[in-house]
Write an enzyme that holds these catalytic residues in place. Structure first.
Site, PDB file in Angstrom:
ATOM      1  N   ASP A 177      -7.972  -0.342   1.614  1.00 42.81           N
ATOM      2  CA  ASP A 177      -6.718  -0.879   1.092  1.00 42.81           C
ATOM      3  C   ASP A 177      -5.717  -0.884   2.245  1.00 42.81           C
ATOM      4  O   ASP A 177      -5.166   0.152   2.614  1.00 42.81           O
ATOM      5  CB  ASP A 177      -6.238  -0.007  -0.076  1.00 42.81           C
ATOM      6  CG  ASP A 177      -4.857  -0.425  -0.588  1.00 42.81           C
ATOM      7  OD1 ASP A 177      -4.209  -1.264   0.065  1.00 42.81           O
ATOM      8  OD2 ASP A 177      -4.440   0.107  -1.626  1.00 42.81           O
ATOM      9  N   LYS A 234       4.281  -7.641   1.645  1.00 38.60           N
ATOM     10  CA  LYS A 234       4.668  -6.422   2.372  1.00 38.60           C
ATOM     11  C   LYS A 234       4.663  -6.660   3.880  1.00 38.60           C
ATOM     12  O   LYS A 234       4.985  -5.770   4.653  1.00 38.60           O
ATOM     13  CB  LYS A 234       3.732  -5.276   2.022  1.00 38.60           C
ATOM     14  CG  LYS A 234       3.852  -4.828   0.567  1.00 38.60           C
ATOM     15  CD  LYS A 234       2.893  -3.693   0.273  1.00 38.60           C
ATOM     16  CE  LYS A 234       2.653  -3.511  -1.209  1.00 38.60           C
ATOM     17  NZ  LYS A 234       3.730  -2.787  -1.874  1.00 38.60           N
TER      18      LYS A 234
HETATM   19  N1  PMP Z   1      -2.090  -0.421  -2.386  1.00 40.69           N
HETATM   20  C1  PMP Z   1      -1.061   0.111  -1.719  1.00 40.69           C
HETATM   21  C2  PMP Z   1      -1.328   1.195  -0.712  1.00 40.69           C
HETATM   22  C3  PMP Z   1       0.235  -0.342  -1.970  1.00 40.69           C
HETATM   23  O1  PMP Z   1       1.270   0.198  -1.312  1.00 40.69           O
HETATM   24  C4  PMP Z   1       0.449  -1.360  -2.918  1.00 40.69           C
HETATM   25  C5  PMP Z   1       1.833  -1.874  -3.251  1.00 40.69           C
HETATM   26  N2  PMP Z   1       2.796  -0.870  -3.430  1.00 40.69           N
HETATM   27  C6  PMP Z   1      -0.662  -1.892  -3.571  1.00 40.69           C
HETATM   28  C7  PMP Z   1      -1.905  -1.407  -3.285  1.00 40.69           C
HETATM   29  C8  PMP Z   1      -0.533  -2.986  -4.584  1.00 40.69           C
HETATM   30  O2  PMP Z   1      -0.111  -4.160  -3.977  1.00 40.69           O
HETATM   31  P1  PMP Z   1       0.316  -5.411  -4.848  1.00 40.69           P
HETATM   32  O3  PMP Z   1       1.240  -4.907  -5.894  1.00 40.69           O
HETATM   33  O4  PMP Z   1       0.988  -6.314  -3.861  1.00 40.69           O
HETATM   34  O5  PMP Z   1      -0.919  -6.009  -5.411  1.00 40.69           O
END
Ligand code: PMP
Length: 408
Positions: free
Chosen positions: A201, A227
């Site tokens: 991830d 992000k």
């Molecule tokens: N994994 C991590 C480590 C994250 O920081 C985030 C978002 N906070 C996510 C997954 C999920 O990402 P998204 O909401 O953009 O799908």
């Protein structure tokens, strides 16, 4: 100071000029989503003004141009993470959808009752819940690598838990709740030697450092556009071609097929096999522009500046706010400071700092298990991006001092 011109870089972000509650915006919630440079906004605006059409279907000029722009964005992402082929870049809605795709496609095809999927305790809920859903569907088991008190991964436990029952490993690169980094260079070769596929991830990794998926040697690498200075609604699933090739499609619909009849349907080649329906075309183009923008500044230059901000903020918070507790102080942290202030509820910190123009995040950060493990239910969190300044850190620390005077 960063290796780039910070004021010039800030000027690329229209939103940084605005005020919040009569104060200049100090945006320190970058781990939730980053702000967008004008180049990204412009690329999406241009697309809608000049090119908008559905892709892969039409022979007309606009459709061709839109298709080319969408596929060029894929090639930019390929270059950005150094994937071997653009077929290995699947566009999704984001990290969450990428993980669900792998769980439902690879997981259902390859796992059976009693098999184990290994996760770490510091996963975001996006890398927990899809595997729990698979557990309900298939009867698999989840094994969780614990973290130590400093927020680093317990590597001794990792080796102990790594039995032949483990058939898949899904782990974050950087904890969004703590900023601590997992030692992927130690973990992935071990998994590789045991033939255990690894999903990384990279949601909190890719905004802060250059990533080379071939050097990393993960089987799957997933992240979100929003992000890393790109738009919402677009993300990436990178997978090694042979794995993706062998996986069944997840969602069915237009664009992911070759031939359809009511008797039998054949599927499109990679990457389209996993991209059912009309995709987020403008968002993909925006992500391509974000990749260009990050490459121009340099992902590692951004990370280096953020590390300076992190070190300065940590030092100032400790000096100015005795008794403040920072969670997860393992060395080599990336981009995030998660903290609790004795006597002040995280939510009150969030509300009061907002009055002073400071945007930070409070709560469980979609990572309830790791916070519970460290003995808290909520923290306040600041997280940095390329455009933050030392002066903003000072404003934030002064705001925290004000909050403490009011609450404690
Ligand atoms: N994994 C991590 C480590 C994250 O920081 C985030 C978002 N906070 C996510 C997954 C999920 O990402 P998204 O909401 O953009 O799908």
């Amino acid at each position: 100071q960063p290796s780039y011109d910070l004021q010039a870089l800030r000027a690329c972000f229209p939103i940084l000029a605005r005020e919040v509650n009569g104060k200049p915006l100090v945006y320190l919630d970058n781990a939730a989503t980053s702000q967008k440079p004008a180049a990204v906004i412009q690329a999406m605006d241009d697309y809608y003004r000049k090119t908008n059409a559905n892709i892969h279907r039409g022979l007309h000029t606009l459709s061709q141009e839109a298709t080319d722009a969408h596929e060029l964005a894929r090639e930019k992402v390929q270059g950005f993470i150094n994937a071997a082929s653009s077929k290995e870049i699947i566009f999704t809605r984001g990290t969450t959808e990428s993980i669900n795709l792998v769980a439902q496609s690879w997981g259902r095809a390859n796992l059976k009752a009693g098999d184990q999927v290994m996760l770490s305790m510091m996963e975001h809920h996006a890398n927990i819940v899809p595997w729990q859903m698979l557990r309900e569907q298939l009867g698999i088991e989840l094994v969780i690598i614990p973290v130590l008190a400093d927020g680093s991964l317990n590597m001794e436990a990792f080796f102990e838990l790594l039995t032949p029952k483990v058939k898949f490993l899904a782990i974050t690169q950087v904890s969004n709740a703590l900023g601590t980094v997992t030692p992927l260079d130690e973990i992935i070769p071990v998994a590789r030697a045991l033939n255990i596929p690894v999903l990384v991830d990279g949601a909190q990794g890719v905004p802060h450092q250059s990533v080379d998926v071939q050097a990393l040697d993960a089987d799957f690498y997933v992240f979100s556009g929003h992000k890393m200075y790109g738009p919402t609604g677009i993300g990436v699933l990178y997978g090694k071609e042979a794995l993706l090739e062998a996986m069944p499609p997840w969602q069915g619909g237009g664009d992911m097929i070759e031939q359809v009849s009511f008797e039998k349907t054949t599927y499109a080649q990679l990457p389209h096999k996993f991209e059912a329906g009309t995709p987020a075309i403008a968002a993909a183009i925006g992500l391509g522009a974000a990749v260009d923008w990050m490459q121009k500044i340099g992902a590692d230059a951004i990370g280096a500046w953020e590390n300076q901000l992190l070190a300065y903020a940590t030092q100032q918070m400790k000096a100015e706010l005795p008794g403040l507790r920072i969670l997860g102080e393992a060395s080599g942290k990336v981009g995030v400071i998660s903290f609790v202030l004795e006597g002040a509820h995280a939510q009150d910190i969030g509300l009061l700092t907002d009055q002073l123009g400071v945007a930070l995040r409070t709560g469980h950060h979609c990572a309830m298990p790791v916070l519970e493990h460290l003995g808290v239910t909520a923290t306040a969190r600041v997280s940095f991006a390329a455009y933050n300044t030392l002066e903003e850190v000072d404003v934030f620390v002064a705001a925290l001092k004000r909050v403490r005077e009011m609450l404690v």
